[in-house]
Design an enzyme around this catalytic site. Structure first.
Site, short mmCIF file in Angstrom:
data_model
loop_
_atom_site.label_atom_id
_atom_site.label_comp_id
_atom_site.label_asym_id
_atom_site.label_seq_id
_atom_site.Cartn_x
_atom_site.Cartn_y
_atom_site.Cartn_z
N GLU A 209 30.70 -29.59 -88.21
CA GLU A 209 32.13 -29.92 -88.07
C GLU A 209 32.79 -30.33 -89.39
O GLU A 209 33.89 -29.87 -89.71
CB GLU A 209 32.33 -31.04 -87.04
CG GLU A 209 32.26 -30.58 -85.59
CD GLU A 209 30.84 -30.54 -85.04
OE1 GLU A 209 29.92 -30.99 -85.75
OE2 GLU A 209 30.66 -30.09 -83.90
N HIS A 278 31.17 -38.59 -75.14
CA HIS A 278 31.92 -37.36 -74.91
C HIS A 278 33.26 -37.61 -74.22
O HIS A 278 33.86 -36.70 -73.68
CB HIS A 278 31.11 -36.37 -74.06
CG HIS A 278 30.05 -35.66 -74.84
ND1 HIS A 278 28.97 -36.31 -75.36
CD2 HIS A 278 29.91 -34.36 -75.18
CE1 HIS A 278 28.20 -35.43 -76.00
NE2 HIS A 278 28.74 -34.25 -75.90
#
Lengths: 475, 357
Positions: A209, A278
């Site tokens: 990322e 998450h």
């Protein structure tokens, strides 16, 4: 005793799907692990494996059937030593396939659709939000020309169309991220883009990322128009340095000569039962940064119109989607080029007694609460912020001036939230219009728990919104 | 030559032993030869290096007078790296670096007064006074910063290389970073993607031996930084960064490699900074003798000066004239930077966003 095999859920929010293909026929012997059928939704295709051993006694739903409800019995399996034809005839007599009807039946230990046992109707917090997201705006968007034909589309499709249209119009636009190309998107938002635009413009990245956010940002500095997809914004924390230090500050630090036209997009906020790492809403984080545009749409029309605007603007944009909403169907205007203005809130429902401000999935809860409140004689006005930065203060303050009461609904933590910001704006610029303190209805101030009951307690709900509204209305 | 830390090899193109397991039988770039410069080219190298040195000395002086604030990282001692490498670039190519960026900017053709006025925080500065020493950019000159976060320029540089490839413009990105940044994770994320996608980029590790106060072998398990790309199949060359001809020779080899579509390459430039990490660094981590030894033996400007005089018969007067021109240019830049006005207060709110919403 025949074993009922039920339509499985491929995801926590799936409600129905297509039974695309049977790979077994009546009379076949199956053992656990055998693939029995292919199930499809708009998002994915999955193979449905047998858990139990036995002989296929009866296929109850023909292949190619659409709209098969999760939990509906699709076939019956005769257990070991059982006569398949007897089981089948027994099954034929029982013509009530609804899983509820079967619920009390004594079953062998065999677990039907055990892959997804808890996902039928468990009341989770996420499900409440998902259910509330059925609510459409009651006031049509003034940006849609009168007489425009509306088409039904999922939010996922609307996002995909927005990207495809902009890629057709501008050669500089490309999309990169994990699984965006060959896999067709982890959440299938980029479905079909690789086929149309090829691997030069639809680029699978390694799981990296920080690196690919930097590559995208650098490409934008070099004159391209990247769309960087994060599988979820939780993973973008690894990349936040480039979003803020490299993308947001560049124009200012360069005295306005170096642009960074990039869109960082992906799902944000709580999904269903995925736990603390998450499930986080980054809206307040990014919205605090000058130099960024932050957009968090609720419905499919806004998602499409705002994503197109995000791709076109010369400023860096953080575009926060919501996984629970991807599969939701909304009305989208059928227009050649549906682009919405950034930085404009929308009145979703008009009312005179109280203003409920929200954004993203919270808007569904606000609309549901408003519906219920109407039954008790409280008319709530619902404002969808749509853009979190720059924030449309004027629309919020105008509504406050009309209703004199304000509740902010946010699927996120309370501290330093968008809700806190709205409360501050009301204090600074709308104090004389307030007849009651501004209340924040947010998630609890804890990391999101996994257990279904705790998750439900932690998340915002329409009931919490209703309680807050009653409080500011002194009811 | 820089005084090498105990475990490092001497600078210059290293010839690894034949059995080195890190060297596969895949194609590798040739060991570059020192560039055979004409007298005119040597004079230009001399002039460019001297401009950087005098500019940086002046910046140090203005910092001491309080005219430059914050962090100010000087390039003195490292001039041969940027001069050698950037002299090989064409106007298609792009340059990006970290915060020790003044020299690279001057070599991109950005006028010294625009840079100096930025250092003093004036409206006429290249970033209108809003960036400062570490944050300067010129899209016009294909200089993309000037980045304050250690290592960020490596991923961003890979992005610039991506845009060169996407546009098919034939350009190469020269992405500089230090021995300190070479330990940042995103450097390796970028190496991976750059090789995977065969991006046209030269990763230049300016190894000046100290990441602020930490010497290379106190921070790097593999202190031969040119090998850092091996597990990504990116070849690396170790070059004497105190020798402008070695630097230019390496640039020729690296550009040929990258322009041929063979993907990225790493150049480890062994160099040395004479000053502290920034103006506020007293540099207690190394001895004055160590610094003096490099200045005496390996100074990149003295090296070229000697070549010009010994090999090309250049007269001291000719070199003095260059020196005087540069001093004049730098003094004018400094005078301008001191006298030109600060930004208008209204500039506080401009350039936050490009568009109106």
């Amino acid at each position: 005793m025949a074993i009922d095999i039920k339509m499985p859920a491929l995801s926590p929010t799936m409600e129905e799907g297509t039974l695309a293909k049977w790979l077994v026929k009546e009379g076949d012997e199956v053992k656990s692990g055998d693939i029995m059928a292919e199930i499809e939704t708009d998002k994915a295709t999955m193979e449905f494996e047998a858990v139990d051993e036995g002989v296929v006694a009866k296929i109850l739903v023909a292949e190619g059937t659409d709209g098969v409800k999760v939990g509906e019995v699709i076939m019956q399996l005769a257990g070991e030593g059982e006569d398949a034809s007897a089981a089948a005839s027994a099954a034929t007599k029982d013509d009530s396939p609804a899983p509820e009807a079967k619920a009390d039946e004594k079953k062998p230990d065999a677990v039907e659709d055990s892959a997804h046992p808890a996902q039928e109707k468990v009341e989770t917090g996420a499900r409440q939000m998902f259910e509330a997201a059925r609510h459409d705006a009651e006031v049509s968007d003034p940006a849609i020309p009168a007489g425009t034909e509306m088409v039904k589309q999922t939010l996922r499709e609307a996002l995909r169309d927005a990207m495809a249209e902009e890629m057709r119009a501008d050669e500089r636009v490309f999309v990169m991220g994990e699984e965006v190309a060959q896999y067709q998107g982890a959440y299938k938002v980029t479905q079909g883009l690789l086929d149309e635009f090829g691997d030069k413009r639809v680029i699978d990245t390694p799981i990296t990322e920080y690196g690919f956010a930097g590559v995208g940002t650098g490409a934008a500095m070099g004159g391209l128009r990247p769309i960087v997809e994060f599988m979820t914004f939780n993973f973008a924390m690894q990349a936040i340095d480039h979003i803020i230090n490299s993308a947001a500050k560049t124009n200012y630090m360069s005295g306005g000569q170096m642009r960074c036209p990039i869109v960082f997009r992906g799902p944000n906020g709580a999904a269903s039962r995925v736990g603390a790492q998450h499930s986080q809403n980054y809206g307040p984080w990014y919205a605090s940064v000058p130099g960024l545009i932050v957009i968090a749409p609720y419905d499919a029309a806004d998602a499409k119109g705002l994503l197109k605007a995000a791709i076109r603007t010369q400023d860096p944009v953080v575009f926060l989607e919501n996984e629970l909403l991807y599969g939701r169907t909304f009305e989208v205007p059928k227009l050649d080029d549906w682009v919405l203005p950034i930085g404009k809130a929308r009145i979703m429902r008009e009312g005179r007694d109280v203003t409920i401000v929200s954004y993203s999935i919270g808007v569904g809860l606000a609309l549901e609460a408003a519906d219920k409140l109407a039954g008790e004689g409280i008319e709530a006005e619902v404002v969808d912020l749509r853009t979190l930065r720059p924030l449309d203060k004027a629309t919020v303050l105008r509504s406050l001036a009309k209703t004199n009461r304000l509740v902010v609904v946010e699927e996120g933590w309370p501290t330093c939230s968008i809700a806190s910001e709205i409360a501050a704006i009301a204090m600074e610029d709308g104090f004389d219009d307030l007849d009651a303190p501004v209340l924040r209805v947010t998630n609890e101030d804890v990391p999101l728990p996994y257990a279904a009951n705790l998750e439900k307690l932690a998340l915002v709900s329409a009931d919490k919104v209703i309680a807050a509204v009653k409080k500011v209305c002194y009811r | 030559m820089a005084k090498a830390p105990a475990r490092t090899q001497p600078a210059g193109p290293a010839t690894p032993p034949a059995a080195d397991p890190t060297k596969s039988n895949r194609e590798r770039p040739a060991d570059p030869s020192p560039y055979a410069a004409s007298k005119e080219e040597l004079l230009k190298f001399y002039e460019d290096m001297l401009l950087i040195r005098r500019f940086e000395e002046k910046a140090g002086q203005l910092y001491g007078l309080g005219l430059i604030g914050g962090f100010c990282h000087l390039y003195i001692g490292q001039e041969a790296v940027a001069v050698g490498l950037q002299s090989a670039l064409t106007d298609k190519d792009s340059v990006i670096t970290g915060y020790r960026d003044h020299g690279h900017m001057l070599l991109c053709g950005i006028p010294p007064k625009d840079v100096m006025a930025e250092l003093t925080g004036r409206q006429a500065g290249i970033s209108k006074g809003k960036g400062g020493s570490m944050h300067m950019f010129s899209v016009e000159h294909k200089f993309y910063g000037g980045h304050g976060i250690v290592g960020a320029q490596v991923s961003l540089g890979a992005g610039l290389a991506f845009s060169h490839k996407y546009n098919g413009d034939g350009g190469v990105c020269l992405a500089y970073f230090g021995d300190g940044a070479a330990n940042q994770g995103q450097v390796y994320e970028s190496f991976n993607m750059a090789e995977l996608w065969k991006l046209p980029i030269i990763f230049v590790i300016e190894n000046n031996q100290y990441a602020m106060g930490t010497s290379v072998n106190r921070a790097s398990s593999e202190d031969q930084l040119y090998r850092r790309g091996e597990s990504f199949r990116i070849p690396g060359l170790q070059i004497d960064g105190m020798d402008v001809l070695a630097a230019r020779g390496a640039a020729e080899e690296a550009l040929a490699w990258v322009r041929a579509g063979k993907g990225p390459i790493i150049l480890e430039m062994k160099t040395y900074r004479y000053r502290g990490h920034s103006m506020s660094d007293p540099a207690k981590y190394r001895s004055r003798d160590e610094v003096q030894a490099v200045r005496d033996k390996s100074d990149p400007i003295e090296h070229v000066k000697k070549l010009l005089i010994d090999d090309h018969g250049t007269k001291e007067d000719e070199l003095k004239a260059i020196e005087q021109t540069i001093r004049k240019q730098v003094n004018e830049a400094a005078d301008f930077a001191e006298s030109t006005p600060e930004p208008e207060p209204a500039e506080l709110y401009t350039d936050v966003l490009v568009e109106k919403y």
